[in-house]
Scaffold this motif. Structure first.
Motif, mmCIF file in Angstrom:
data_model
loop_
_atom_site.group_PDB
_atom_site.id
_atom_site.type_symbol
_atom_site.label_atom_id
_atom_site.label_comp_id
_atom_site.label_asym_id
_atom_site.label_seq_id
_atom_site.Cartn_x
_atom_site.Cartn_y
_atom_site.Cartn_z
ATOM 1 N N LYS A 8 88.096 51.675 -0.638
ATOM 2 C CA LYS A 8 88.768 52.893 -0.171
ATOM 3 C C LYS A 8 88.675 53.082 1.342
ATOM 4 N N ILE A 9 87.991 52.162 2.015
ATOM 5 C CA ILE A 9 87.770 52.282 3.454
ATOM 6 C C ILE A 9 88.798 51.463 4.221
ATOM 7 N N ILE A 10 89.468 52.114 5.155
ATOM 8 C CA ILE A 10 90.514 51.458 5.940
ATOM 9 C C ILE A 10 90.196 51.614 7.427
ATOM 10 N N PHE A 11 89.952 50.507 8.114
ATOM 11 C CA PHE A 11 89.784 50.522 9.554
ATOM 12 C C PHE A 11 91.170 50.518 10.202
ATOM 13 N N VAL A 12 91.369 51.409 11.163
ATOM 14 C CA VAL A 12 92.692 51.557 11.771
ATOM 15 C C VAL A 12 92.622 51.203 13.254
ATOM 16 N N GLU A 13 93.516 50.309 13.684
ATOM 17 C CA GLU A 13 93.604 49.975 15.102
ATOM 18 C C GLU A 13 94.189 51.152 15.871
ATOM 19 N N ASN A 14 93.745 51.334 17.098
ATOM 20 C CA ASN A 14 94.220 52.463 17.901
ATOM 21 C C ASN A 14 95.743 52.474 18.065
ATOM 22 N N LYS A 15 96.335 51.293 18.276
ATOM 23 C CA LYS A 15 97.774 51.239 18.515
ATOM 24 C C LYS A 15 98.594 51.519 17.248
ATOM 25 N N LYS A 16 97.926 51.466 16.088
ATOM 26 C CA LYS A 16 98.620 51.746 14.826
ATOM 27 C C LYS A 16 98.170 53.065 14.195
ATOM 28 N N LEU A 17 97.432 53.867 14.956
ATOM 29 C CA LEU A 17 96.792 55.054 14.396
ATOM 30 C C LEU A 17 97.782 56.012 13.748
ATOM 31 N N LYS A 18 98.734 56.521 14.518
ATOM 32 C CA LYS A 18 99.644 57.528 13.979
ATOM 33 C C LYS A 18 100.511 56.956 12.858
ATOM 34 N N SER A 19 101.043 55.763 13.053
ATOM 35 C CA SER A 19 101.925 55.167 12.037
ATOM 36 C C SER A 19 101.185 54.921 10.728
ATOM 37 N N THR A 20 99.906 54.524 10.816
ATOM 38 C CA THR A 20 99.111 54.284 9.605
ATOM 39 C C THR A 20 98.863 55.584 8.855
ATOM 40 N N LEU A 48 100.614 58.299 9.024
ATOM 41 C CA LEU A 48 101.876 58.854 8.531
ATOM 42 C C LEU A 48 102.348 58.189 7.237
ATOM 43 N N ASN A 49 101.803 57.020 6.925
ATOM 44 C CA ASN A 49 102.128 56.401 5.635
ATOM 45 C C ASN A 49 101.637 57.253 4.476
ATOM 46 N N ASP A 50 100.535 57.971 4.700
ATOM 47 C CA ASP A 50 99.926 58.780 3.647
ATOM 48 C C ASP A 50 100.067 60.280 3.868
ATOM 49 N N ILE A 51 100.276 60.680 5.119
ATOM 50 C CA ILE A 51 100.265 62.109 5.461
ATOM 51 C C ILE A 51 101.550 62.477 6.188
ATOM 52 N N ASP A 52 102.227 63.505 5.720
ATOM 53 C CA ASP A 52 103.425 63.979 6.397
ATOM 54 C C ASP A 52 103.051 64.571 7.755
ATOM 55 N N GLU A 53 103.928 64.449 8.718
ATOM 56 C CA GLU A 53 103.642 64.931 10.070
ATOM 57 C C GLU A 53 103.313 66.423 10.093
ATOM 58 N N SER A 54 103.922 67.179 9.180
ATOM 59 C CA SER A 54 103.653 68.621 9.130
ATOM 60 C C SER A 54 102.239 68.923 8.659
ATOM 61 N N GLN A 55 101.584 67.954 8.011
ATOM 62 C CA GLN A 55 100.232 68.127 7.492
ATOM 63 C C GLN A 55 99.181 67.344 8.270
#
Length: 301
Positions: free
Chosen positions: A263-275, A277-284
């Motif tokens: 369940k643990i996902i390491f996220v690169e800084n350059k992919k932070l928002k896009s990653t 947004l795959n799970d979370i709507d921008e409004s949330q």
């Protein structure tokens, strides 16, 4: 000097490769886990095992035997309706959803899941005799504003953000940290919409350094999450990861059970928002990650 510089560069490259391997592996494991869970939900075998687990818990937990006797005495003196209400209040906590979470945590092994559930019930009576952690008990931890909650993901799961760089190991003690973790988990669970069992977490390590490293607290927190709140965590996005964190990660990693690792996902800084947004709507999405919701400290939720 050139040799030292080259050695440092090589170490950083190795750590970056290791970080990317963690990211790729965790994403694949998460997808496999989600597919497996879709198959499990509503399965006739699970419903049967839940029934067996409930019978075992009622048989093996000493407090249940005492409580049944006590309720029966109340029934004799105060009447049928009071009996039903008291019985309902107690067994509401140990509902079918809770039993299913313990079963999943032990790969549907009834004996192991029952042992785990009984340990949890015993722990809860000891650790939370009043049923909650008061804010006065964890004032040092709350003062750091290191745990916030706001919004839900696309599946309606609450979003929690923990700031690792705000943790001060010298402030408070390990017992207070444990109580803070339980306080936070209880708050999160209380905020879950009806029919929802899990939450999504973002572990933000911006500004994290060795002065924030607290291996004992990390392991204790993991133990509480895995042993007492199994299958509550849906995903953990670890963001803004400094390379030096991988040293602490190597120490903590063996204490993470196989289901949590997926369940643990390491996220690169350059992919932070896009990653995210795959799970979370921008409004949330929390505004610090390019979304529209300001974070709220956990005590104000």
């Amino acid at each position: 000097m050139d040799k030292e510089k080259k050695l440092k560069q090589t170490q950083e490259e190795e750590e970056e490769m290791e970080f990317k391997d963690c990211e790729n592996h965790s994403q694949q494991a998460q997808q496999q886990e989600e597919e497996k869970e879709k198959i499990e939900i509503g399965d006739e075998i699970i419903r049967s095992k839940i029934g067996i687990m409930r019978a075992l818990a009622e048989r093996d937990d000493p407090s249940v035997k005492v409580l049944i006797w006590f309720i029966f005495q109340l029934f004799l003196t105060l009447g049928f309706h009071f009996y039903l209400n008291f019985f309902f209040i107690f067994f509401k906590e140990v509902d079918d959803f809770m039993i299913r979470r313990f079963l999943r945590a032990r790969d549907l092994d009834i004996e192991k899941a029952n042992t785990m559930l009984l340990k949890y019930l015993s722990w809860r009576r000891t650790f939370l005799p009043k049923g909650f952690v008061s804010e006065s008990e964890i004032s040092n931890q709350l003062a750091d504003n290191k745990l916030c909650m706001q919004g839900v993901d696309k599946q309606g799961r609450p979003i929690v953000v923990a700031f690792g760089g705000r943790h001060k190991p010298t402030k408070g003690n390990l017992e207070e940290v444990k109580r803070f973790v339980v306080y936070g988990l209880e708050k999160i669970c209380a905020r879950m919409p009806r029919g929802q069992e899990k939450f999504v977490a973002i572990g933000d390590l911006e500004g994290w350094g060795y002065s924030n490293s607290d291996i004992r607290a990390y392991i204790a927190s993991l133990s509480i999450l895995q042993d007492c709140y199994p299958e509550r965590l849906a995903k953990l996005f670890i963001v803004h990861v400094p390379y030096i964190f991988m040293t602490a990660w190597k120490v903590v990693y063996p204490f993470i059970d196989s289901r949590t690792k997926k369940k643990i996902i390491f996220v690169e800084n350059k992919k932070l928002k896009s990653t995210l947004l795959n799970d979370i709507d921008e409004s949330q999405l929390p505004d610090i990650y390019g979304g529209k919701l300001p974070l709220v400290p956990i005590e104000n939720c």
